[in-house]
Design a protein around this motif. Structure first.
Motif, PDB file in Angstrom:
ATOM      1  N   MET A 199     -12.361 -11.849  -4.891  1.00 17.30           N
ATOM      2  CA  MET A 199     -12.525 -11.282  -6.223  1.00 17.30           C
ATOM      3  C   MET A 199     -11.371 -11.739  -7.112  1.00 17.30           C
ATOM      4  N   ALA A 200     -11.562 -11.595  -8.430  1.00 18.63           N
ATOM      5  CA  ALA A 200     -10.502 -11.904  -9.369  1.00 18.63           C
ATOM      6  C   ALA A 200      -9.502 -10.750  -9.414  1.00 18.63           C
ATOM      7  N   LEU A 201      -8.234 -11.066  -9.720  1.00 13.52           N
ATOM      8  CA  LEU A 201      -7.198 -10.049  -9.719  1.00 13.52           C
ATOM      9  C   LEU A 201      -7.508  -8.931 -10.707  1.00 13.52           C
ATOM     10  N   GLU A 202      -8.074  -9.286 -11.868  1.00 11.90           N
ATOM     11  CA  GLU A 202      -8.363  -8.256 -12.875  1.00 11.90           C
ATOM     12  C   GLU A 202      -9.520  -7.353 -12.463  1.00 11.90           C
ATOM     13  N   GLU A 203     -10.293  -7.758 -11.468  1.00 12.04           N
ATOM     14  CA  GLU A 203     -11.393  -6.926 -11.002  1.00 12.04           C
ATOM     15  C   GLU A 203     -10.940  -5.828 -10.032  1.00 12.04           C
ATOM     16  N   TRP A 254       0.858  -1.191   0.000  1.00 11.96           N
ATOM     17  CA  TRP A 254       0.000   0.000   0.000  1.00 11.96           C
ATOM     18  C   TRP A 254       0.887   1.232   0.000  1.00 11.96           C
ATOM     19  N   ASP A 255       0.846   1.999  -1.070  1.00 11.75           N
ATOM     20  CA  ASP A 255       1.599   3.246  -1.182  1.00 11.75           C
ATOM     21  C   ASP A 255       0.865   4.324  -0.398  1.00 11.75           C
ATOM     22  N   GLN A 256       1.520   4.850   0.652  1.00  8.18           N
ATOM     23  CA  GLN A 256       0.876   5.827   1.521  1.00  8.18           C
ATOM     24  C   GLN A 256       0.765   7.208   0.868  1.00  8.18           C
ATOM     25  N   ILE A 257       1.556   7.449  -0.181  1.00 11.55           N
ATOM     26  CA  ILE A 257       1.525   8.751  -0.842  1.00 11.55           C
ATOM     27  C   ILE A 257       0.401   8.806  -1.865  1.00 11.55           C
ATOM     28  N   SER A 258       0.373   7.828  -2.765  1.00 13.38           N
ATOM     29  CA  SER A 258      -0.644   7.831  -3.830  1.00 13.38           C
ATOM     30  C   SER A 258      -1.931   7.146  -3.409  1.00 13.38           C
ATOM     31  N   GLY A 259      -1.846   6.329  -2.356  1.00 12.72           N
ATOM     32  CA  GLY A 259      -3.028   5.583  -1.925  1.00 12.72           C
ATOM     33  C   GLY A 259      -3.275   4.315  -2.720  1.00 12.72           C
ATOM     34  N   GLN A 260      -2.411   4.002  -3.680  1.00 11.65           N
ATOM     35  CA  GLN A 260      -2.588   2.819  -4.512  1.00 11.65           C
ATOM     36  C   GLN A 260      -2.206   1.553  -3.742  1.00 11.65           C
ATOM     37  N   VAL A 261      -2.945   0.485  -4.016  1.00 12.04           N
ATOM     38  CA  VAL A 261      -2.707  -0.804  -3.379  1.00 12.04           C
ATOM     39  C   VAL A 261      -2.394  -1.825  -4.457  1.00 12.04           C
ATOM     40  N   LEU A 262      -1.359  -2.624  -4.222  1.00  4.44           N
ATOM     41  CA  LEU A 262      -0.994  -3.715  -5.127  1.00  4.44           C
ATOM     42  C   LEU A 262      -1.309  -5.044  -4.465  1.00  4.44           C
ATOM     43  N   TRP A 263      -1.993  -5.922  -5.204  1.00 11.74           N
ATOM     44  CA  TRP A 263      -2.307  -7.263  -4.725  1.00 11.74           C
ATOM     45  C   TRP A 263      -1.683  -8.282  -5.648  1.00 11.74           C
ATOM     46  N   ASP A 264      -1.428  -9.483  -5.111  1.00 13.72           N
ATOM     47  CA  ASP A 264      -1.133 -10.601  -5.998  1.00 13.72           C
ATOM     48  C   ASP A 264      -2.404 -11.425  -6.158  1.00 13.72           C
ATOM     49  N   GLU A 265      -2.310 -12.472  -6.949  1.00 15.29           N
ATOM     50  CA  GLU A 265      -3.508 -13.270  -7.274  1.00 15.29           C
ATOM     51  C   GLU A 265      -4.091 -13.944  -6.040  1.00 15.29           C
ATOM     52  N   GLN A 266      -3.220 -14.420  -5.140  1.00 19.64           N
ATOM     53  CA  GLN A 266      -3.704 -15.098  -3.941  1.00 19.64           C
ATOM     54  C   GLN A 266      -4.441 -14.120  -3.025  1.00 19.64           C
ATOM     55  N   THR A 267      -3.929 -12.903  -2.882  1.00 23.83           N
ATOM     56  CA  THR A 267      -4.615 -11.897  -2.067  1.00 23.83           C
ATOM     57  C   THR A 267      -5.985 -11.585  -2.639  1.00 23.83           C
ATOM     58  N   ALA A 298       5.587   7.757   7.307  1.00 20.65           N
ATOM     59  CA  ALA A 298       5.306   6.479   6.656  1.00 20.65           C
ATOM     60  C   ALA A 298       5.043   6.712   5.173  1.00 20.65           C
ATOM     61  N   TYR A 299       5.770   5.979   4.322  1.00 20.81           N
ATOM     62  CA  TYR A 299       5.566   6.132   2.882  1.00 20.81           C
ATOM     63  C   TYR A 299       5.127   4.841   2.201  1.00 20.81           C
ATOM     64  N   ARG A 300       5.186   3.712   2.910  1.00 18.71           N
ATOM     65  CA  ARG A 300       4.789   2.450   2.296  1.00 18.71           C
ATOM     66  C   ARG A 300       4.412   1.455   3.379  1.00 18.71           C
ATOM     67  N   MET A 301       3.473   0.594   3.044  1.00 17.78           N
ATOM     68  CA  MET A 301       3.077  -0.486   3.954  1.00 17.78           C
ATOM     69  C   MET A 301       3.033  -1.774   3.155  1.00 17.78           C
ATOM     70  N   THR A 302       3.728  -2.794   3.618  1.00 16.74           N
ATOM     71  CA  THR A 302       3.737  -4.083   2.945  1.00 16.74           C
ATOM     72  C   THR A 302       3.304  -5.158   3.932  1.00 16.74           C
ATOM     73  N   GLY A 303       2.717  -6.217   3.393  1.00 13.37           N
ATOM     74  CA  GLY A 303       2.247  -7.259   4.291  1.00 13.37           C
ATOM     75  C   GLY A 303       1.774  -8.497   3.580  1.00 13.37           C
ATOM     76  N   VAL A 304       1.249  -9.418   4.352  1.00 14.32           N
ATOM     77  CA  VAL A 304       0.730 -10.689   3.850  1.00 14.32           C
ATOM     78  C   VAL A 304      -0.682 -10.882   4.385  1.00 14.32           C
ATOM     79  N   ILE A 305      -1.405 -11.800   3.764  1.00 17.76           N
ATOM     80  CA  ILE A 305      -2.769 -12.127   4.199  1.00 17.76           C
ATOM     81  C   ILE A 305      -2.960 -13.620   4.034  1.00 17.76           C
ATOM     82  N   LEU A 306      -3.623 -14.247   4.981  1.00 14.94           N
ATOM     83  CA  LEU A 306      -3.849 -15.681   4.921  1.00 14.94           C
ATOM     84  C   LEU A 306      -5.232 -16.025   5.459  1.00 14.94           C
ATOM     85  N   PHE A 356      -7.841 -13.529  -4.411  1.00 15.69           N
ATOM     86  CA  PHE A 356      -8.716 -14.677  -4.139  1.00 15.69           C
ATOM     87  C   PHE A 356      -9.228 -14.646  -2.710  1.00 15.69           C
ATOM     88  N   LEU A 357      -8.320 -14.387  -1.753  1.00 16.20           N
ATOM     89  CA  LEU A 357      -8.729 -14.353  -0.347  1.00 16.20           C
ATOM     90  C   LEU A 357      -9.695 -13.208  -0.068  1.00 16.20           C
TER      91      LEU A 357
END
Length: 519
Positions: free
Chosen positions: A191-195, A172-185, A259-267, A187-188
């Motif tokens: 929704m589909a990644l392209e959505e 999660w980019d704290q400056i632009s507010g954009q969030v990046l997911w992988d396919e597994q995230t 804070a300029y970036r937040m990274t993490g995992v989800i399960l 799914f969890l």
């Protein structure tokens, strides 16, 4: 996290104390020769070299990168707060990835700090043989190719490990507010990644409304306190249900603490939550059973003691005074017989409930319930001359169940109604189909039950106000309604009482018309 590159401004004695006790690995390196002048305790522990061995090493013995590239990095940035990853090698030739920061100071010396990015023991790194080969390639001036190869291997192995563990990653980019997911995230998150459009609002829409505020507060607290983030919450699944997930992450900060970036995992932790819920319910049920058992034992002891005391007392009088008049002897024997009968009923009822608690099976057979009710009504009418017993409407109904238990159910409810109805009162019964159920109702014009007593009438040995019972010995054991409840629930049905003090009581039983499946 405090900026480790600021400690060079401290006095010598203070610098040495902070340097040695800093939690991250730190070195003082000669800028020209890249020889290691000094290493702190964290570096000694993390990289395996003894304190006296460090002065014989250069930075190139640790860092897998071409020497000229490292010198160029130092010359371009006299002060670098981190954000670039390097591969370092320990004494045992195992490797790890670090985020390296530095500060040029003290007459051509460099203070370096390494924060480990991939933990020791992770399967994401190359094995020893591959790392040794990469080191050889680097020293043979093939460093760029080797680093690219290593990076690709790390990324591939990381992806494979996360996929095998069903763990998604996000940023999660704290400056632009954009969030990046992988396919597994994706799914969890249901929704589909392209959505996914990369907006934090899309994430919020997937979180259960009841959990969204808690997630936001946990993120805010982690950012303000510069702590790791961890939170469990529910997300919407495509099938319309909700799944439980856990997300962990951390913030990256500028030297100014922004804070300029937040990274993490989800399960997915749905299975764990279900198991914990089942365990809590099981523990709750066990506590309830233990409490019920304690109450039952205490109540049973009291109820058994009462008739036994009466029997023993009367027999003592009978034996101690053999010359008492015959009519008094007859009264004593009559009282003994009545208490013995009461004791027998109590023991039989207790045994029946005990069998039910032990899981005694009910028979499955076709039962013409209207005939059972009609027969019981006629039998009771013959022996109860002082009440009006009326059957209003009895529809022909066949259920699958235990004939004897259903007959006992009607008898308990009918006797209960008569017990609390004064002579001259009316007891009315009916049997009707209602959807997929048959509804049996037995109403009386008796004393009724208070609002306070009504919720407890199905408790074992519980009796409402005894002053409302008809006669001196109504014959009750306090177990009739609990037995009725056991019979009804054994047939997958429901039972309840509707009552108002002074206005009579209605016992209502609903049984399923479809085939019963007894537990």
């Amino acid at each position: 996290m405090s900026d480790p590159t600021m400690i060079e401004n401290l006095p010598v004695f203070a610098f040495e104390a902070v340097f040695q006790h800093h939690p991250l690995g730190m070195w003082v390196v000669e800028l020209n020769s890249l020889e290691i002048v000094q290493a702190n305790q964290a570096a000694v522990k993390a990289y395996g070299y003894a304190p006296e061995e460090w002065t014989a090493l250069t930075l190139m013995d640790l860092c897998i990168i071409e020497e000229n590239q490292l010198r160029e990095a130092f010359s371009r940035h006299a002060s670098f707060a981190g954000g670039k990853e390097y591969v370092f090698v320990r004494k045992d030739q195992s490797a790890l990835i670090v985020d390296l920061s530095w500060q040029v100071f003290q007459e051509g010396k460099v203070l370096l700090t390494a924060r480990e990015v991939v933990r020791e023991g992770s399967q994401l790194l190359s094995p020893l043989e591959r790392m040794t080969e990469l080191s050889r390639m680097i020293r043979a001036e093939h460093g760029l190719e080797a680093i690219q190869t290593l990076t690709q291997e790390v990324q591939q192995r990381m992806g494979e490990a996360l996929q095998a563990a069903q763990v998604g990653i996000w940023e999660w980019d704290q400056i632009s507010g954009q969030v990046l997911w992988d396919e597994q995230t994706a799914f969890l998150m249901g929704m589909a990644l392209e959505e996914f459009d990369g907006r934090i609002e899309s994430f919020n829409l997937r979180v259960h409304p009841d959990d969204l505020e808690g997630v936001g507060q946990a993120i805010l607290q982690a950012r303000e306190q510069q702590n790791p983030f961890e939170k469990s919450f529910r997300v919407k699944a495509p099938e319309g249900q909700h799944r439980w997930v856990m997300s962990r992450g951390r913030f990256d900060y500028t030297p100014e603490g922004v804070a300029y970036r937040m990274t993490g995992v989800i399960l997915d932790i749905s299975a764990r939550i279900q198991a914990e819920t089942a365990l809590r319910e099981s523990e709750k049920r066990l506590r309830e059973l233990m409490d019920a058992q304690k109450r039952f034992i205490a109540d049973a002891a009291h109820e058994l003691r009462t008739p036994l005391t009466a029997i023993q007392g009367n027999l003592d009088i009978f034996l101690r005074y053999p010359n008492i008049p015959e009519d008094e002897k007859m009264d004593i024997l009559t009282e003994v017989q009545r208490e013995a009968s009461r004791l027998g009923r109590l023991v039989n009822d207790m045994l029946q409930l005990a069998r039910g608690d032990a899981g005694a099976a009910l028979r499955e057979e076709e039962v013409q319930l209207d005939q059972v009710m009609t027969e019981m009504w006629k039998d009771i009418s013959r022996v109860v001359p002082f009440h009006h017993l009326i059957l209003t409407e009895v529809e022909p109904v066949q259920v699958v169940g235990d004939h004897d238990r259903l007959k006992q159910l009607v008898l308990i409810l009918l006797e209960n109604a008569l017990k609390y109805t004064p002579e001259g009162g009316t007891v009315t019964g009916s049997l009707k189909r209602k959807g997929h159920h048959v509804e049996l109702r037995i109403a009386d014009t008796g004393y009724g039950i208070s609002e306070e007593d009504l919720p407890r009438v199905f408790e074992r040995f519980y009796r409402a106000d005894r002053s409302r019972q008809r006669g001196e010995d109504p014959g009750g054991t306090g177990l009739g309604l609990p037995i009725a409840k056991w019979i009804v629930e054994g047939h997958k049905g429901k039972i309840w009482l509707e009552s108002e003090l002074g206005a009579g009581t209605v016992a209502v039983v609903q049984l399923p018309l479809e085939e019963s499946r007894f537990s």
